[in-house]
Design a protein around this motif. Structure first.
Motif, PDB file in Angstrom:
ATOM      1  N   LEU A 315      27.624  50.864  45.587  1.00 50.06           N
ATOM      2  CA  LEU A 315      27.683  49.545  45.811  1.00 50.06           C
ATOM      3  C   LEU A 315      29.252  49.172  46.048  1.00 50.06           C
ATOM      4  O   LEU A 315      30.065  49.269  45.001  1.00 50.06           O
ATOM      5  CB  LEU A 315      27.055  48.606  45.041  1.00 50.06           C
ATOM      6  N   THR A 316      29.600  48.603  47.356  1.00 47.32           N
ATOM      7  CA  THR A 316      31.075  48.070  47.486  1.00 47.32           C
ATOM      8  C   THR A 316      30.996  46.742  47.947  1.00 47.32           C
ATOM      9  O   THR A 316      30.261  46.244  48.447  1.00 47.32           O
ATOM     10  CB  THR A 316      31.732  49.103  48.539  1.00 47.32           C
ATOM     11  N   ILE A 317      31.799  45.654  46.869  1.00 46.50           N
ATOM     12  CA  ILE A 317      31.844  44.632  47.114  1.00 46.50           C
ATOM     13  C   ILE A 317      33.391  44.126  47.691  1.00 46.50           C
ATOM     14  O   ILE A 317      34.082  44.651  47.109  1.00 46.50           O
ATOM     15  CB  ILE A 317      31.911  43.865  45.728  1.00 46.50           C
ATOM     16  N   SER A 318      33.256  43.313  48.936  1.00 44.96           N
ATOM     17  CA  SER A 318      34.451  43.395  49.702  1.00 44.96           C
ATOM     18  C   SER A 318      34.457  41.725  50.213  1.00 44.96           C
ATOM     19  O   SER A 318      33.351  41.048  50.107  1.00 44.96           O
ATOM     20  CB  SER A 318      34.654  44.196  50.821  1.00 44.96           C
ATOM     21  N   GLU A 319      35.481  41.320  50.686  1.00 49.52           N
ATOM     22  CA  GLU A 319      35.700  40.116  51.119  1.00 49.52           C
ATOM     23  C   GLU A 319      35.018  39.132  50.214  1.00 49.52           C
ATOM     24  O   GLU A 319      34.706  38.157  50.568  1.00 49.52           O
ATOM     25  CB  GLU A 319      34.822  39.789  52.637  1.00 49.52           C
ATOM     26  N   GLU A 320      35.266  39.204  48.982  1.00 51.16           N
ATOM     27  CA  GLU A 320      34.823  38.312  47.964  1.00 51.16           C
ATOM     28  C   GLU A 320      35.608  37.075  47.849  1.00 51.16           C
ATOM     29  O   GLU A 320      37.060  37.224  47.692  1.00 51.16           O
ATOM     30  CB  GLU A 320      34.675  38.975  46.605  1.00 51.16           C
ATOM     31  N   ASN A 321      35.113  36.003  47.702  1.00 52.26           N
ATOM     32  CA  ASN A 321      35.853  34.782  47.639  1.00 52.26           C
ATOM     33  C   ASN A 321      35.316  33.719  46.532  1.00 52.26           C
ATOM     34  O   ASN A 321      34.273  32.788  46.963  1.00 52.26           O
ATOM     35  CB  ASN A 321      35.996  34.110  49.148  1.00 52.26           C
ATOM     36  N   GLN A 348      25.443  44.789  32.313  1.00 55.44           N
ATOM     37  CA  GLN A 348      26.409  43.839  33.352  1.00 55.44           C
ATOM     38  C   GLN A 348      27.565  44.484  33.644  1.00 55.44           C
ATOM     39  O   GLN A 348      28.357  44.825  32.436  1.00 55.44           O
ATOM     40  CB  GLN A 348      26.484  42.475  32.766  1.00 55.44           C
ATOM     41  N   GLU A 349      27.704  45.048  34.922  1.00 62.01           N
ATOM     42  CA  GLU A 349      29.017  45.749  35.020  1.00 62.01           C
ATOM     43  C   GLU A 349      30.255  44.908  35.415  1.00 62.01           C
ATOM     44  O   GLU A 349      31.195  45.230  35.189  1.00 62.01           O
ATOM     45  CB  GLU A 349      28.600  46.786  36.302  1.00 62.01           C
ATOM     46  N   GLU A 350      30.022  43.753  36.005  1.00 56.20           N
ATOM     47  CA  GLU A 350      30.980  42.840  36.432  1.00 56.20           C
ATOM     48  C   GLU A 350      30.527  41.455  36.879  1.00 56.20           C
ATOM     49  O   GLU A 350      29.287  41.077  36.960  1.00 56.20           O
ATOM     50  CB  GLU A 350      31.560  43.430  37.998  1.00 56.20           C
ATOM     51  N   LEU A 351      31.504  40.581  36.690  1.00 54.23           N
ATOM     52  CA  LEU A 351      31.143  39.126  37.022  1.00 54.23           C
ATOM     53  C   LEU A 351      32.413  38.648  37.730  1.00 54.23           C
ATOM     54  O   LEU A 351      33.660  38.711  37.376  1.00 54.23           O
ATOM     55  CB  LEU A 351      31.289  38.362  35.538  1.00 54.23           C
ATOM     56  N   PHE A 352      31.884  37.983  38.990  1.00 53.81           N
ATOM     57  CA  PHE A 352      32.988  37.424  39.721  1.00 53.81           C
ATOM     58  C   PHE A 352      33.089  36.098  39.780  1.00 53.81           C
ATOM     59  O   PHE A 352      31.746  35.355  40.289  1.00 53.81           O
ATOM     60  CB  PHE A 352      32.466  37.966  41.096  1.00 53.81           C
ATOM     61  N   CYS A 353      33.894  35.517  39.346  1.00 52.12           N
ATOM     62  CA  CYS A 353      34.217  33.730  39.261  1.00 52.12           C
ATOM     63  C   CYS A 353      35.368  33.251  38.876  1.00 52.12           C
ATOM     64  O   CYS A 353      35.600  32.359  38.755  1.00 52.12           O
ATOM     65  CB  CYS A 353      32.972  33.129  38.542  1.00 52.12           C
ATOM     66  N   ASN A 354      36.199  34.323  38.221  1.00 54.91           N
ATOM     67  CA  ASN A 354      37.528  33.769  37.648  1.00 54.91           C
ATOM     68  C   ASN A 354      38.495  34.577  38.417  1.00 54.91           C
ATOM     69  O   ASN A 354      38.233  35.566  39.345  1.00 54.91           O
ATOM     70  CB  ASN A 354      37.488  34.050  36.415  1.00 54.91           C
ATOM     71  N   GLY A 355      39.838  34.278  38.004  1.00 57.77           N
ATOM     72  CA  GLY A 355      40.924  35.058  38.702  1.00 57.77           C
ATOM     73  C   GLY A 355      41.373  36.478  38.209  1.00 57.77           C
ATOM     74  O   GLY A 355      42.342  36.961  38.473  1.00 57.77           O
ATOM     75  N   GLU A 356      40.629  36.999  37.227  1.00 61.89           N
ATOM     76  CA  GLU A 356      40.886  38.288  36.740  1.00 61.89           C
ATOM     77  C   GLU A 356      40.803  39.084  37.808  1.00 61.89           C
ATOM     78  O   GLU A 356      39.876  39.075  38.677  1.00 61.89           O
ATOM     79  CB  GLU A 356      40.124  38.443  35.494  1.00 61.89           C
ATOM     80  N   TYR A 357      41.290  40.405  37.310  1.00 65.13           N
ATOM     81  CA  TYR A 357      40.959  41.559  38.191  1.00 65.13           C
ATOM     82  C   TYR A 357      39.530  42.107  38.079  1.00 65.13           C
ATOM     83  O   TYR A 357      38.643  42.051  36.985  1.00 65.13           O
ATOM     84  CB  TYR A 357      41.733  42.857  37.635  1.00 65.13           C
ATOM     85  N   HIS A 358      38.931  42.392  39.333  1.00 65.73           N
ATOM     86  CA  HIS A 358      37.501  42.924  39.632  1.00 65.73           C
ATOM     87  C   HIS A 358      37.498  44.211  40.044  1.00 65.73           C
ATOM     88  O   HIS A 358      38.149  44.527  40.920  1.00 65.73           O
ATOM     89  CB  HIS A 358      36.939  41.773  40.530  1.00 65.73           C
ATOM     90  N   ARG A 359      36.476  44.999  39.438  1.00 69.12           N
ATOM     91  CA  ARG A 359      36.007  46.114  40.147  1.00 69.12           C
ATOM     92  C   ARG A 359      35.380  45.841  41.446  1.00 69.12           C
ATOM     93  O   ARG A 359      34.841  44.625  41.787  1.00 69.12           O
ATOM     94  CB  ARG A 359      35.061  47.130  39.323  1.00 69.12           C
ATOM     95  N   SER A 360      35.400  46.951  42.408  1.00 68.66           N
ATOM     96  CA  SER A 360      35.094  46.654  43.655  1.00 68.66           C
ATOM     97  C   SER A 360      33.984  47.653  44.095  1.00 68.66           C
ATOM     98  O   SER A 360      33.203  47.461  44.986  1.00 68.66           O
ATOM     99  CB  SER A 360      35.770  46.541  44.989  1.00 68.66           C
TER     100      SER A 360
END
Length: 392
Positions: A315-321, A348-360
């Motif tokens: 799974l690839t996460i891109s264009e995340e905002n 839980q592998e990842e959480l997108f909602c903050n300004g930290e580095y995210h795996r993609s």
């Protein structure tokens, strides 16, 4: 008379489609609802991408209200077919199957889950004519398979929004080795769920795995079936993913009922299971009326453990905002959470909602579960999901 929103009710099963050029095309921009010749279906257009949707059983899509409605409120549909008017209907090259599938052809015993009972399919009693003199022979016609029972999930990938219901999976049938069969349940009007294992022929350890999730992540995790002696478990949360995992083909299926309990939760959103081993692509949110929703997207490799040496589901996460609105573990607004399921554990592998580095990029031999929370309206809170089977 009550109406049902296709966004929140309905047994949703999405399929990527090709729309015939002879009929109305999806507009290239915006979100639009289009009717379908089959009145029980409709099409959601999102930025030019078309998604075929099913209304709940016995309902038709109403073009005036853009909702699934009772047939008497959709007079243009005669016998479930919508006549083309000025090319206003959409013809699709593929169709989806409603999330409530035809029941297995094997016999299932009546099972009570509070208010409903399963249909019983009587085995054939046909016998060959006897040759004994002076005996009248009678041939019994084989039974007719009953209609699918509302509120019952029969096949991998089925999902439902209901206060109560049941999963009847491969009852009296032998299951396959290395299955990873997912079901998604939402009890929208409650805050917890009572699961009851009515019957089973499982010969595996921790084969039934139940996870309840919210916009804040994993709430409860429980195993049912051997070696757990409990036939009833109570879990918190209104959104649950049930995973049936097998190692061998030495057992049979199960009947698992569920009942929503507790105060009104008003859980809204969509739930989708994608099992195409060729992969796919989805931009979230890609459905209307998504503000204030918690949405579940389950990705599997054909409802099985990934087949082949060194092969994985990627799974690839891109264009995340996502607007920065939370700490490392919590989010106060829109969020995207990635969970992996391997063996018997959801992590839980990842959480997108903050300004930290995210795996993609995420890889697994099992299942990936994406929980997308849309809390605010605005330009943030979106991402593109792309998945396929690759060599690790």
């Amino acid at each position: 008379m009550a109406k049902y929103s296709p966004s929140y009710l309905g047994l949703l099963l999405l399929s990527f489609l090709s729309v015939s050029t002879a009929q109305q095309q999806c507009p290239p921009e915006g979100v639009t609802f289009l009717p379908h010749p089959d009145c029980t279906k409709y099409v959601i257009c999102d930025e030019g991408q078309d998604f075929l949707m099913d209304c709940p059983p016995d309902l038709y899509y109403n073009t005036e209200t853009e909702q699934c409605d009772f047939p008497e409120n959709v007079p243009e549909c005669v016998g479930g077919t919508r006549p083309p008017v000025g090319g206003s209907t959409v013809t699709t090259s593929r169709t989806t199957t409603n999330a409530t599938q035809e029941p297995p052809t094997t016999t299932s015993q009546p099972i009570t889950n509070g208010t409903t009972a399963a249909s019983t399919v009587t085995p054939s009693t046909t016998r060959p004519p006897t040759t004994t003199p002076n005996v009248t022979t009678t041939t019994v016609d084989p039974p007719t398979t009953s209609e699918p029972e509302p509120g019952v999930l029969y096949r991998c990938g089925d999902n439902i929004t209901a206060d109560s219901g049941r999963i009847d999976y491969k009852l009296s049938q032998t299951y396959d080795a290395e299955e990873l069969c997912s079901f998604v349940i939402r009890v929208a009007n409650h805050s917890s769920i009572l699961f009851t294992l009515e019957s089973h022929g499982i010969n595996e350890t921790n084969a039934i795995n139940i996870f309840t999730l919210s916009e804040l992540g994993l709430i409860d995790s429980i195993h049912m079936g051997p070696p757990n002696p409990l036939t009833e478990v109570y879990v918190s949360g209104a959104l649950a993913v049930v995973v049936f995992r097998t190692n061998s083909n030495q057992g049979q299926g199960f009947s698992l009922s569920f009942q929503g309990l507790g105060r009104t939760a008003n859980s809204k959103g969509v739930q989708m299971v994608f099992s195409n081993v060729t992969g796919g692509e989805l931009t979230v949110p890609s459905w209307p009326n998504y503000i204030g929703t918690t949405n579940a997207i389950v990705l599997t490799a054909g409802n099985r453990k990934v087949q082949g040496s060194f092969r994985v589901l990627k799974l690839t996460i891109s264009e995340e905002n996502f607007y920065t609105c939370g700490s490392e573990n919590t989010c106060g607004c829109d969020s995207l959470r990635i969970f992996s399921f391997v063996n018997n554990t959801a992590t839980q592998e990842e959480l997108f909602c903050n300004g930290e580095y995210h795996r993609s990029i995420f890889q697994t031999e099992g299942i990936l579960i994406v929980i997308f929370r849309k809390f605010y309206d605005g330009g943030w809170g979106s991402a593109k999901l792309t998945w396929n089977i690759v060599d690790s």
